[in-house]
Write an enzyme that holds these catalytic residues in place. Structure first.
Site, short mmCIF file in Angstrom:
data_model
loop_
_atom_site.label_atom_id
_atom_site.label_comp_id
_atom_site.label_asym_id
_atom_site.label_seq_id
_atom_site.Cartn_x
_atom_site.Cartn_y
_atom_site.Cartn_z
N CYS A 42 5.39 -3.68 -1.80
CA CYS A 42 4.05 -3.85 -1.24
C CYS A 42 4.18 -4.31 0.39
O CYS A 42 3.62 -3.33 1.03
CB CYS A 42 3.15 -4.93 -2.08
SG CYS A 42 3.45 -6.51 -1.88
N HIS A 74 0.32 -10.09 -2.85
CA HIS A 74 0.50 -8.70 -2.79
C HIS A 74 0.03 -8.59 -1.23
O HIS A 74 -0.87 -9.15 -0.80
CB HIS A 74 -0.58 -8.09 -3.69
CG HIS A 74 -0.59 -6.49 -3.33
ND1 HIS A 74 0.37 -5.64 -3.51
CD2 HIS A 74 -1.84 -5.78 -3.19
CE1 HIS A 74 -0.04 -4.69 -3.50
NE2 HIS A 74 -1.30 -4.55 -3.36
N ASP A 79 -5.07 0.02 0.89
CA ASP A 79 -3.89 -0.23 0.26
C ASP A 79 -2.89 0.90 -0.02
O ASP A 79 -3.60 1.84 -0.82
CB ASP A 79 -4.18 -1.05 -0.94
CG ASP A 79 -2.86 -1.67 -1.66
OD1 ASP A 79 -1.73 -1.38 -1.11
OD2 ASP A 79 -3.13 -2.58 -2.40
#
Length: 802
Positions: free
Chosen positions: A379, A437, A460
């Site tokens: 991530c 995250h 994202d």
């Protein structure tokens, strides 16, 4: 046959023909021609964009032999060269850092250029027609074919549309002030210049006013009326093979990406390094990241990606559409994007462990070179690369870390965990909670939404759940996440669950029936972090995503959202509780005993409570997932008798021998805790993750902290192995903005209680204070990173390498 287009390395036609002249074929407003012979050309974008292809957008002149060719050549005017005024324009547009020989501009802002002509310019006899165009099939209606009309000197250039003014005439040099449209697509543009001279008496004809205006509307041209007889002008056409790149403009109020604060513009658009936070909400730390948006491969990679996106050239004008398209292209799930995501303990040979990256530049360089996904990313790597591309294109962007980040897999907008009658976790039914995250925020106005949703937009690029059948997420307004407006685009419901979903514990019976046993309303969305403006401090932005925990506003938002969840038919509500648990734990370093104190409080004012505390400890990845590959560490059960209004403490202790051989690089210890109250049948279920700290052991030192451009300096990297484990196949990895290439220094094996040192000679070419980031890479050593600042000063001209 028509003449050849200019060569790829030519700037313009440099000499006028002596035997042939070129005359224009008149074009109707619908693009048709009344000539008997006509050819049309444009230029193909991409790697072979200098290759001409037939199209129907620009009038292509034809060669005609005239009786008085020499006299005609004297009347015609030619553009011999275009001076892009690179230094002046790049300084004005804050693009001087880009390592690119082309002119890079921000849209909606004035720029200048000079036209060097073959003879003196006479405004009574000559006029200039300018057109910029982009894409394979430019069209005015799509905003990709951009005629640039002359604006009267007394009128100010308006950034709502293209325009130009002549600001000075010095014999053969014409200086122009131009304005690009603030709504034009970002990308490479080519320039077509048509220079017109006094009318050609040999081609007198009665004009059609509609057709005349289509040609003359963008020129300094005389007026005409229907039925007039008028001579057609002599015209020469110059197609520049050099390209101009237009970016979004955070300095322009009319641009949707406009950011008012100058300090924020410097941080979120211009800063080419930063920090990304990792760890757990109890123990987090920043890692340095080289965004490197000015490196030459980054801009080329951005255009390469946009050319392969499911996005028209015209749609590149909209930051909403562009950001959503790029969020899909950073990962490789659907479209052969930049990074291949992998969440495993080990990685194949000839690939890169995600923990080894320290910046985006080498990733984008490899991708552009090989045109296939780079292995591998997780991530924070996806986020770092996305920040690089956003800033490169002029969109304010930052990496944001959410600790205890929920991952809702069934659109319940809650994080659902399950355990059986004996208190053992049923992992295969669970949503997950990632220790952390990292996603992105990009700043722009949302013209597609009602008022109130401008500003930071969450987006994202990490592949988690498909959005409209493609692995992407966002952009969704941060304000919509906070207020629970999950119906707004894009993917607001998923983002809401990440930061504010209730964590619901379900008891699963042997026959599969489920019932709610416990709701933790404060389990996810903690310490949401980003780098502070102008410093290396952490800025907590949790309040942007959610109302204060326990507030009436937060409760109302969660209640509103739960009405739309996939488990709304269950009776999900809190039960009265008079027992609570508080987890207290200090930092633990590798080799030390893990001690986790649990304080159990009996809030009942009338009677005591018999309380059973069961704890299960496992190793898990930062994604929060545990499975058979992550070894079980310890299970322990204690029974406490707690008097009314009293507290008691139980300690979970784990000696080093129980965990040291099980903990992998990047792993954490995860505790599943279940507390049962005998008298009330109350059940409390909790999960907590703990990091085991390891000394970084790395140090980077430069022999000079002030260097000249292109001047050599020596970097010394040292790593000390304080563990009792032999570290094999180790290396140092170095990267920094303005360093020619990232470097690997192989170390071989580092024995226990020993050090290794490597030296490297580098040079830097970008002016200013620059960090050099070094990482010691080994599968057993996570985040062993250090950095040093160097100040790069202007070099002597004689030392500059072309």
């Amino acid at each position: 046959m028509s003449e050849e287009l200019p060569a790829a390395n030519a700037t313009a036609n440099t000499t006028a023909p002596t035997n042939n002249s070129q005359e224009v074929i008149d074009i109707d407003s619908d693009g048709s021609s009344d000539g008997d012979s006509q050819e049309f050309y444009t230029f193909e974008m991409g790697p072979n964009y200098h290759k001409p292809i037939k199209s129907n957008f620009f009038t292509r002149v034809k060669n005609t032999v005239l009786d008085d060719a020499d006299s005609v050549a004297e009347k015609k005017i030619w553009v011999q060269k275009v001076d892009w005024l690179l230094e002046e324009n790049k300084t004005a547009h804050q693009t001087g850092e880009y390592d690119n020989r082309r002119l890079i501009l921000r849209r909606g802002q004035e720029f200048k250029l000079k036209l060097i002509l073959d003879k003196a310019f006479d405004s009574k006899k000559h006029w200039i027609n300018i057109t910029f165009y982009t894409g394979d099939r430019p069209a005015i209606g799509k905003g990709t074919l951009c005629p640039v009309p002359v604006v009267p000197e007394k009128k100010k250039l308006d950034n709502k549309e293209w325009g130009y003014q002549i600001i000075s005439v010095e014999e053969k040099v014409l200086t122009l002030r131009l304005m690009s449209s603030v709504s034009c697509p970002v990308g490479y543009y080519k320039l077509l210049i048509e220079s017109y001279s006094e009318a050609n008496p040999k081609r007198n004809k009665t004009i059609n006013l509609k057709r005349f205006n289509a040609v003359a509307s963008t020129m300094r041209c005389f007026s005409a009326e229907e039925g007039d007889e008028i001579g057609e002008p002599y015209v020469t056409s110059t197609a520049c093979t050099e390209e101009v790149f237009l970016l979004f403009n955070a300095w322009c109020k009319e641009d949707p990406v406009y950011l008012e604060d100058e300090k924020q513009r410097k941080e979120y658009v211009l800063n080419d390094t930063g920090l990304i936070w990792v760890g757990t909400h109890r123990d987090f730390e920043p890692i340095p990241w080289n965004f490197g948006q000015y490196e030459i491969c980054v801009l080329e990679c951005a255009i390469y990606l946009l050319s392969h996106a499911n996005l028209s050239v015209a749609a590149r004008s909209d930051p909403v559409k562009l950001t959503r398209a790029l969020s899909a292209l950073i990962n490789s799930q659907d479209d052969n994007g930049v990074l291949w995501g992998r969440w495993t303990e080990t990685f194949p040979a000839n690939s890169t462990d995600p923990t080894e990256w320290v910046g985006s530049v080498e990733i984008l360089r490899q991708y552009l070179l090989n045109e296939e996904p780079v292995r591998f990313g997780q991530c924070w790597v996806f986020s770092g690369v996305f920040t690089t591309l956003m800033r490169c294109l002029g969109i304010p962007s930052r990496s944001v870390t959410n600790f205890e980040s929920g991952h809702d897999t069934d659109c319940s907008f809650s994080i659902d965990c399950h355990y059986d009658a004996e208190g053992n976790p049923v992992d295969d039914l669970d949503d997950s909670v990632w220790n952390f995250h990292v996603w992105n925020e990009a700043w722009f106005r949302r013209g597609d939404l009602p008022p109130g949703y401008d500003g930071w937009q969450a987006v994202d690029a990490t592949p988690q759940e498909a959005s409209e059948n493609i692995m992407r997420c966002g952009p969704c307004p941060v304000a919509a996440i906070k207020n629970g407006d999950i119906y707004l685009p894009y993917d607001t419901g998923f983002m809401f669950a990440e930061v504010n979903g209730d964590k619901i514990w379900w008891k699963v019976e042997k026959n599969g029936d489920m019932s709610v046993s416990y709701i933790d309303r404060n389990a996810v969305g903690k310490c949401i972090s980003t780098k502070a403006v102008g410093s290396n401090d952490r800025e907590d932005v949790t309040i942007n995503y959610k109302h204060p925990e326990g507030s009436k506003e937060e409760a109302n938002v969660v209640t509103k959202v739960s009405q739309f969840g996939s488990r709304k038919e269950y009776n999900v509500k809190n039960v009265n509780r008079d027992v609570s648990v508080e987890i207290k734990q200090e930092k633990t370093f590798m080799g030390e005993e893990i001690v986790i104190p649990l304080e159990v409080h009996n809030k009942n004012t009338r009677s005591g409570r018999t309380i059973t505390v069961s704890a299960h400890l496992k190793c898990c990845a930062y994604t929060g997932r545990t499975d058979n590959k992550h070894p079980h560490i310890k299970s322990e059960t204690s029974v406490l008798e707690v008097s009314k209004k009293e507290s008691d403490t139980v300690e979970i202790r784990v000696p080093p021998s129980d965990y040291m051989k099980k903990i992998k690089a990047g792993s954490v210890v995860k505790m599943y805790l279940q507390v049962r109250v005998q008298e009330t049948k109350q059940v409390i279920a909790m999960q907590e993750s703990f990091t085991i700290k390891k000394p970084t052991g790395i140090q980077i030192v430069c022999d000079k902290v002030n260097v000249k451009q292109y001047e050599d300096f020596t970097v010394t990297c040292t790593y000390t192995n304080t563990s009792q484990t032999k570290l094999t196949r180790s290396y140092f990895y170095l990267e920094g903005p303005g360093i020619r290439r990232s470097k690997k220094l192989y170390c071989g094996t580092v024995q226990p209680d020993s050090s290794i040192e490597r030296k490297l000679t580098l040079s830097a070419y970008r002016i200013g204070e620059r960090p050099l980031i070094a990482k010691f890479c080994n599968s057993k050593v996570p985040n062993a990173t250090d950095s040093v600042m160097i100040t790069v000063e202007h070099a002597d001209t004689s030392t500059i390498i072309d």
